[in-house]
Design a protein around this motif. Structure first.
Motif, PDB file in Angstrom:
ATOM      1  N   MET A 153     -66.204  70.140 -26.214  1.00 18.61           N
ATOM      2  CA  MET A 153     -67.434  70.207 -27.010  1.00 18.61           C
ATOM      3  C   MET A 153     -68.316  71.320 -26.443  1.00 18.61           C
ATOM      4  O   MET A 153     -68.681  71.295 -25.272  1.00 18.61           O
ATOM      5  CB  MET A 153     -68.151  68.847 -26.944  1.00 18.61           C
ATOM      6  N   GLN A 154     -68.664  72.291 -27.295  1.00 24.44           N
ATOM      7  CA  GLN A 154     -69.447  73.431 -26.824  1.00 24.44           C
ATOM      8  C   GLN A 154     -70.931  73.100 -26.815  1.00 24.44           C
ATOM      9  O   GLN A 154     -71.473  72.538 -27.759  1.00 24.44           O
ATOM     10  CB  GLN A 154     -69.188  74.654 -27.713  1.00 24.44           C
ATOM     11  N   LEU A 155     -71.594  73.497 -25.740  1.00 19.17           N
ATOM     12  CA  LEU A 155     -73.015  73.226 -25.548  1.00 19.17           C
ATOM     13  C   LEU A 155     -73.851  74.385 -26.081  1.00 19.17           C
ATOM     14  O   LEU A 155     -73.510  75.553 -25.878  1.00 19.17           O
ATOM     15  CB  LEU A 155     -73.290  73.018 -24.059  1.00 19.17           C
ATOM     16  N   GLY A 156     -74.954  74.064 -26.753  1.00 19.86           N
ATOM     17  CA  GLY A 156     -75.834  75.102 -27.248  1.00 19.86           C
ATOM     18  C   GLY A 156     -77.282  74.655 -27.295  1.00 19.86           C
ATOM     19  O   GLY A 156     -77.627  73.526 -26.932  1.00 19.86           O
ATOM     20  N   ILE A 157     -78.134  75.582 -27.726  1.00 21.99           N
ATOM     21  CA  ILE A 157     -79.558  75.289 -27.900  1.00 21.99           C
ATOM     22  C   ILE A 157     -79.918  75.484 -29.367  1.00 21.99           C
ATOM     23  O   ILE A 157     -79.108  75.964 -30.161  1.00 21.99           O
ATOM     24  CB  ILE A 157     -80.448  76.187 -27.021  1.00 21.99           C
ATOM     25  N   SER A 158     -81.145  75.115 -29.708  1.00 20.31           N
ATOM     26  CA  SER A 158     -81.583  75.274 -31.093  1.00 20.31           C
ATOM     27  C   SER A 158     -83.061  75.617 -31.147  1.00 20.31           C
ATOM     28  O   SER A 158     -83.763  75.660 -30.123  1.00 20.31           O
ATOM     29  CB  SER A 158     -81.322  73.995 -31.898  1.00 20.31           C
ATOM     30  N   THR A 159     -83.540  75.836 -32.355  1.00 17.22           N
ATOM     31  CA  THR A 159     -84.969  76.034 -32.558  1.00 17.22           C
ATOM     32  C   THR A 159     -85.755  74.787 -32.161  1.00 17.22           C
ATOM     33  O   THR A 159     -86.946  74.875 -31.856  1.00 17.22           O
ATOM     34  CB  THR A 159     -85.260  76.379 -34.025  1.00 17.22           C
ATOM     35  N   TYR A 160     -85.102  73.625 -32.144  1.00 17.06           N
ATOM     36  CA  TYR A 160     -85.770  72.397 -31.712  1.00 17.06           C
ATOM     37  C   TYR A 160     -85.643  72.155 -30.215  1.00 17.06           C
ATOM     38  O   TYR A 160     -86.183  71.170 -29.702  1.00 17.06           O
ATOM     39  CB  TYR A 160     -85.251  71.200 -32.512  1.00 17.06           C
ATOM     40  N   GLY A 212     -62.325  63.236 -32.521  1.00 21.38           N
ATOM     41  CA  GLY A 212     -61.877  64.612 -32.611  1.00 21.38           C
ATOM     42  C   GLY A 212     -62.537  65.477 -33.664  1.00 21.38           C
ATOM     43  O   GLY A 212     -62.009  66.528 -34.027  1.00 21.38           O
ATOM     44  N   ARG A 213     -63.700  65.080 -34.170  1.00 17.78           N
ATOM     45  CA  ARG A 213     -64.351  65.852 -35.226  1.00 17.78           C
ATOM     46  C   ARG A 213     -65.548  66.656 -34.732  1.00 17.78           C
ATOM     47  O   ARG A 213     -65.967  67.610 -35.380  1.00 17.78           O
ATOM     48  CB  ARG A 213     -64.811  64.929 -36.364  1.00 17.78           C
ATOM     49  N   CYS A 214     -66.103  66.258 -33.587  1.00 19.61           N
ATOM     50  CA  CYS A 214     -67.332  66.883 -33.086  1.00 19.61           C
ATOM     51  C   CYS A 214     -66.973  68.015 -32.131  1.00 19.61           C
ATOM     52  O   CYS A 214     -66.391  67.785 -31.072  1.00 19.61           O
ATOM     53  CB  CYS A 214     -68.203  65.849 -32.387  1.00 19.61           C
ATOM     54  N   ARG A 215     -67.358  69.230 -32.505  1.00 19.40           N
ATOM     55  CA  ARG A 215     -67.019  70.411 -31.710  1.00 19.40           C
ATOM     56  C   ARG A 215     -68.191  70.982 -30.938  1.00 19.40           C
ATOM     57  O   ARG A 215     -68.005  71.752 -30.000  1.00 19.40           O
ATOM     58  CB  ARG A 215     -66.458  71.508 -32.637  1.00 19.40           C
ATOM     59  N   THR A 216     -69.427  70.622 -31.322  1.00 20.13           N
ATOM     60  CA  THR A 216     -70.600  71.228 -30.687  1.00 20.13           C
ATOM     61  C   THR A 216     -71.668  70.176 -30.385  1.00 20.13           C
ATOM     62  O   THR A 216     -71.828  69.193 -31.119  1.00 20.13           O
ATOM     63  CB  THR A 216     -71.213  72.324 -31.578  1.00 20.13           C
ATOM     64  N   ALA A 217     -72.399  70.423 -29.301  1.00 21.82           N
ATOM     65  CA  ALA A 217     -73.504  69.562 -28.884  1.00 21.82           C
ATOM     66  C   ALA A 217     -74.719  70.440 -28.617  1.00 21.82           C
ATOM     67  O   ALA A 217     -74.630  71.426 -27.873  1.00 21.82           O
ATOM     68  CB  ALA A 217     -73.132  68.770 -27.626  1.00 21.82           C
ATOM     69  N   ILE A 218     -75.845  70.086 -29.210  1.00 24.48           N
ATOM     70  CA  ILE A 218     -77.040  70.919 -29.174  1.00 24.48           C
ATOM     71  C   ILE A 218     -78.156  70.188 -28.436  1.00 24.48           C
ATOM     72  O   ILE A 218     -78.481  69.039 -28.750  1.00 24.48           O
ATOM     73  CB  ILE A 218     -77.519  71.256 -30.601  1.00 24.48           C
ATOM     74  N   LEU A 219     -78.758  70.870 -27.453  1.00 28.88           N
ATOM     75  CA  LEU A 219     -79.917  70.311 -26.767  1.00 28.88           C
ATOM     76  C   LEU A 219     -81.142  70.401 -27.666  1.00 28.88           C
ATOM     77  O   LEU A 219     -81.535  71.491 -28.095  1.00 28.88           O
ATOM     78  CB  LEU A 219     -80.185  71.069 -25.467  1.00 28.88           C
TER      79      LEU A 219
END
Length: 273
Positions: free
Chosen positions: A1-8, A230-237
């Motif tokens: 699962m790839q970690l990322g950031i967002s506007t939130y 197996g459907r979730c590929r990304t996780a956003i802080l």
């Protein structure tokens, strides 16, 4: 699962014209720089920085910069209508976003479940053709079971749930029940740590944000519940930063929380980045 950031991740710094807006809100290119500084290569744009309102030139610059910097974008919006969804599918194609996150409601617009299902079914052919996965975020009007009903009745692997770890508390639902219901459909994860404290007068509780790993959210458990499907590929802080009296101090605090949170999440070894 790839970690990322967002506007939130930087909600106070991005601003909200209807509520709070800093003198110099951070823009889309600054957000890319923040991602680089934090050592992540994934940025999700939410409805607090609506991409459809950017000029053609700004969108072109965003596309160019993401390519040059090696950053993957995820596009997001609010207000699920046929027209708005179609617009954002086009934006997703243009910006090479494999995931499109949508909040159903916007202001007074609160479509019935049958209407939501009709809109989603209409979009399936375009989503399949373009190879885009649509994640519907759990917000506090609908219960987890109602989101699951929508997923079952639409019946497409191109459409799933963007699972936010706190939103459903606004509908009176606990995290364990929400995750148990929605984990099979989850295609994107919003990591938003939180705390619950009793108010000084003892007449109630308050829920607010914490840096990741410093609140009540059991992040290893949450990932463990979602991974088997197996459907979730990304996780956003995402962050609910408790504000200071001065907005400038709040924005400084928000940036510090983001750094603490990303450091914790990287050290957890649960995510790639």
């Amino acid at each position: 699962m790839q970690l990322g950031i967002s506007t939130y991740t930087f909600g106070w710094a991005v601003g909200d014209p209807g509520n709070h807006c800093p003198p110099k809100p951070i823009d889309e290119l600054t957000l890319l720089s923040r991602a680089e500084q934090l050592g992540v290569r994934l940025v999700q744009f939410g409805d607090n920085l609506p991409l459809h309102e950017l000029s053609v030139g700004r969108l072109a610059a965003l596309k160019q910069e993401t390519g040059q910097r090696g950053i993957q974008l995820e596009v997001g919006a609010r207000g699920l209508t046929d027209e708005h969804l179609s617009r954002y599918i086009e934006l997703s194609v243009y910006l090479k976003s494999r995931l499109l996150r949508f909040v159903i409601d916007k202001g007074a617009y609160k479509p019935a479940i049958d209407a939501v299902i009709g809109i989603l079914k209409n979009a399936v052919p375009s989503l399949e053709k373009m190879g885009i996965t649509l994640g519907i975020e759990n917000h506090d009007r609908l219960l987890a079971g109602e989101f699951a009903e929508i997923m079952e009745r639409v019946g497409s692997l191109q459409i799933g749930i963007c699972l936010d770890s706190v939103n459903s508390m606004g509908a009176g639902e606990g995290l364990a029940d929400v995750v148990n219901t929605l984990a099979p459909y989850t295609v994107n994860l919003h990591l938003k740590d939180f705390g619950i404290r009793r108010l000084p007068h003892l007449m109630g509780f308050q829920i607010d944000g914490r840096p990741a790993g410093q609140g009540m959210l059991n992040i290893p458990w949450l990932v463990q519940q979602i991974n088997p499907y197996g459907r979730c590929r990304t996780a956003i802080l995402e962050q609910w930063v408790v504000p200071e009296p001065d907005l400038t101090d709040t924005i400084t605090k928000e940036a510090a929380w983001a750094e603490e949170s990303i450091t914790y999440l990287k050290n957890s070894e649960l995510f790639c980045f």
